[in-house]
Design a protein around this motif. Sequence first.
Motif, PDB file in Angstrom:
ATOM      1  N   GLN A  45       0.825  -1.216   0.000  1.00 11.30           N
ATOM      2  CA  GLN A  45       0.000   0.000   0.000  1.00 11.30           C
ATOM      3  C   GLN A  45       0.857   1.263   0.000  1.00 11.30           C
ATOM      4  O   GLN A  45       0.430   2.318   0.464  1.00 11.30           O
ATOM      5  CB  GLN A  45      -0.924   0.004   1.219  1.00 11.30           C
ATOM      6  N   LYS A  46       2.058   1.147  -0.530  1.00 11.82           N
ATOM      7  CA  LYS A  46       3.027   2.246  -0.496  1.00 11.82           C
ATOM      8  C   LYS A  46       2.452   3.538  -1.080  1.00 11.82           C
ATOM      9  O   LYS A  46       2.644   4.620  -0.518  1.00 11.82           O
ATOM     10  CB  LYS A  46       4.294   1.833  -1.250  1.00 11.82           C
ATOM     11  N   ASP A  47       1.742   3.458  -2.191  1.00 11.07           N
ATOM     12  CA  ASP A  47       1.191   4.662  -2.814  1.00 11.07           C
ATOM     13  C   ASP A  47       0.169   5.345  -1.911  1.00 11.07           C
ATOM     14  O   ASP A  47       0.152   6.573  -1.794  1.00 11.07           O
ATOM     15  CB  ASP A  47       0.556   4.331  -4.170  1.00 11.07           C
ATOM     16  N   PHE A  48      -0.676   4.551  -1.260  1.00  8.24           N
ATOM     17  CA  PHE A  48      -1.685   5.114  -0.363  1.00  8.24           C
ATOM     18  C   PHE A  48      -1.014   5.739   0.860  1.00  8.24           C
ATOM     19  O   PHE A  48      -1.394   6.837   1.293  1.00  8.24           O
ATOM     20  CB  PHE A  48      -2.695   4.033   0.046  1.00  8.24           C
ATOM     21  N   VAL A  49      -0.018   5.074   1.406  1.00  5.80           N
ATOM     22  CA  VAL A  49       0.721   5.616   2.556  1.00  5.80           C
ATOM     23  C   VAL A  49       1.342   6.957   2.171  1.00  5.80           C
ATOM     24  O   VAL A  49       1.225   7.943   2.903  1.00  5.80           O
ATOM     25  CB  VAL A  49       1.820   4.637   3.042  1.00  5.80           C
ATOM     26  N   LYS A  50       1.989   6.993   1.018  1.00  4.96           N
ATOM     27  CA  LYS A  50       2.633   8.234   0.554  1.00  4.96           C
ATOM     28  C   LYS A  50       1.600   9.336   0.314  1.00  4.96           C
ATOM     29  O   LYS A  50       1.853  10.501   0.627  1.00  4.96           O
ATOM     30  CB  LYS A  50       3.438   7.980  -0.721  1.00  4.96           C
ATOM     31  N   GLU A  51       0.454   8.978  -0.260  1.00  4.88           N
ATOM     32  CA  GLU A  51      -0.603   9.969  -0.498  1.00  4.88           C
ATOM     33  C   GLU A  51      -1.050  10.603   0.811  1.00  4.88           C
ATOM     34  O   GLU A  51      -1.170  11.829   0.916  1.00  4.88           O
ATOM     35  CB  GLU A  51      -1.798   9.313  -1.184  1.00  4.88           C
ATOM     36  N   LEU A  52      -1.301   9.771   1.827  1.00  2.00           N
ATOM     37  CA  LEU A  52      -1.738  10.281   3.125  1.00  2.00           C
ATOM     38  C   LEU A  52      -0.674  11.169   3.758  1.00  2.00           C
ATOM     39  O   LEU A  52      -0.952  12.293   4.193  1.00  2.00           O
ATOM     40  CB  LEU A  52      -2.069   9.116   4.065  1.00  2.00           C
ATOM     41  N   PHE A  53       0.552  10.664   3.810  1.00  4.83           N
ATOM     42  CA  PHE A  53       1.651  11.367   4.465  1.00  4.83           C
ATOM     43  C   PHE A  53       1.935  12.702   3.775  1.00  4.83           C
ATOM     44  O   PHE A  53       1.959  13.756   4.419  1.00  4.83           O
ATOM     45  CB  PHE A  53       2.896  10.467   4.446  1.00  4.83           C
ATOM     46  N   SER A  54       2.103  12.678   2.468  1.00  5.73           N
ATOM     47  CA  SER A  54       2.427  13.912   1.747  1.00  5.73           C
ATOM     48  C   SER A  54       1.230  14.860   1.717  1.00  5.73           C
ATOM     49  O   SER A  54       1.397  16.082   1.757  1.00  5.73           O
ATOM     50  CB  SER A  54       2.930  13.617   0.339  1.00  5.73           C
ATOM     51  N   GLY A  55       0.025  14.314   1.684  1.00  5.55           N
ATOM     52  CA  GLY A  55      -1.167  15.161   1.709  1.00  5.55           C
ATOM     53  C   GLY A  55      -1.296  15.939   2.999  1.00  5.55           C
ATOM     54  O   GLY A  55      -1.647  17.124   2.997  1.00  5.55           O
ATOM     55  N   VAL A  56      -0.997  15.285   4.119  1.00  4.86           N
ATOM     56  CA  VAL A  56      -1.034  15.976   5.410  1.00  4.86           C
ATOM     57  C   VAL A  56       0.035  17.061   5.440  1.00  4.86           C
ATOM     58  O   VAL A  56      -0.234  18.205   5.829  1.00  4.86           O
ATOM     59  CB  VAL A  56      -0.853  14.996   6.594  1.00  4.86           C
ATOM     60  N   ILE A  57       1.232  16.735   5.008  1.00  2.00           N
ATOM     61  CA  ILE A  57       2.322  17.721   5.027  1.00  2.00           C
ATOM     62  C   ILE A  57       1.988  18.917   4.135  1.00  2.00           C
ATOM     63  O   ILE A  57       2.148  20.067   4.529  1.00  2.00           O
ATOM     64  CB  ILE A  57       3.655  17.062   4.607  1.00  2.00           C
ATOM     65  N   LYS A  58       1.503  18.641   2.944  1.00  4.98           N
ATOM     66  CA  LYS A  58       1.179  19.701   1.978  1.00  4.98           C
ATOM     67  C   LYS A  58       0.081  20.630   2.504  1.00  4.98           C
ATOM     68  O   LYS A  58       0.112  21.837   2.268  1.00  4.98           O
ATOM     69  CB  LYS A  58       0.741  19.062   0.662  1.00  4.98           C
TER      70      LYS A  58
END
Length: 142
Positions: A45-58
């Motif tokens: 689920q790497k893409d979903f994890v990255k989406e969540l993490f980067s979305g929060v940061i952004k």
Amino acid sequence: MSRRKARFIAFQSLFELDFQEFKKNKLKASSILEANIREFKGEAQKDFVKELFSGVIKNKATINQLIEKSAPEWPLAQINIIDRNVLRLGIYELVFGNHKAVPPKVAINEAIEIAKAFGSSASGRFINGVLGTIYRELEQTK
């Protein structure tokens, strides 16, 4: 791997990044995320994890404003680090996420489950209250 596990990894990474503010030798956000994906076996689920993490940061500034508006008696700095990052993750999914893939009520429930797993005995109720307030406001503006 389930989406819940992906959220746990994103939460863990956000927590660690937030905690970094107190350290002299800070790690980069991408290093933290990659290390947690490896450690918790989150490749599926790497893409979903990255989406969540980067979305929060952004969207962190907007998310923090929503927390302050929805929990005015709790200044952001006084919210414990676990609850603060669960809220950030939940608000990201609730406000900025793909509602077809993750309906708002599912996003709220998932945040409550993370709060119960990692937070205090009051965390679930606190997270539910703040996210519920934001959800009701979003529904009124539709």
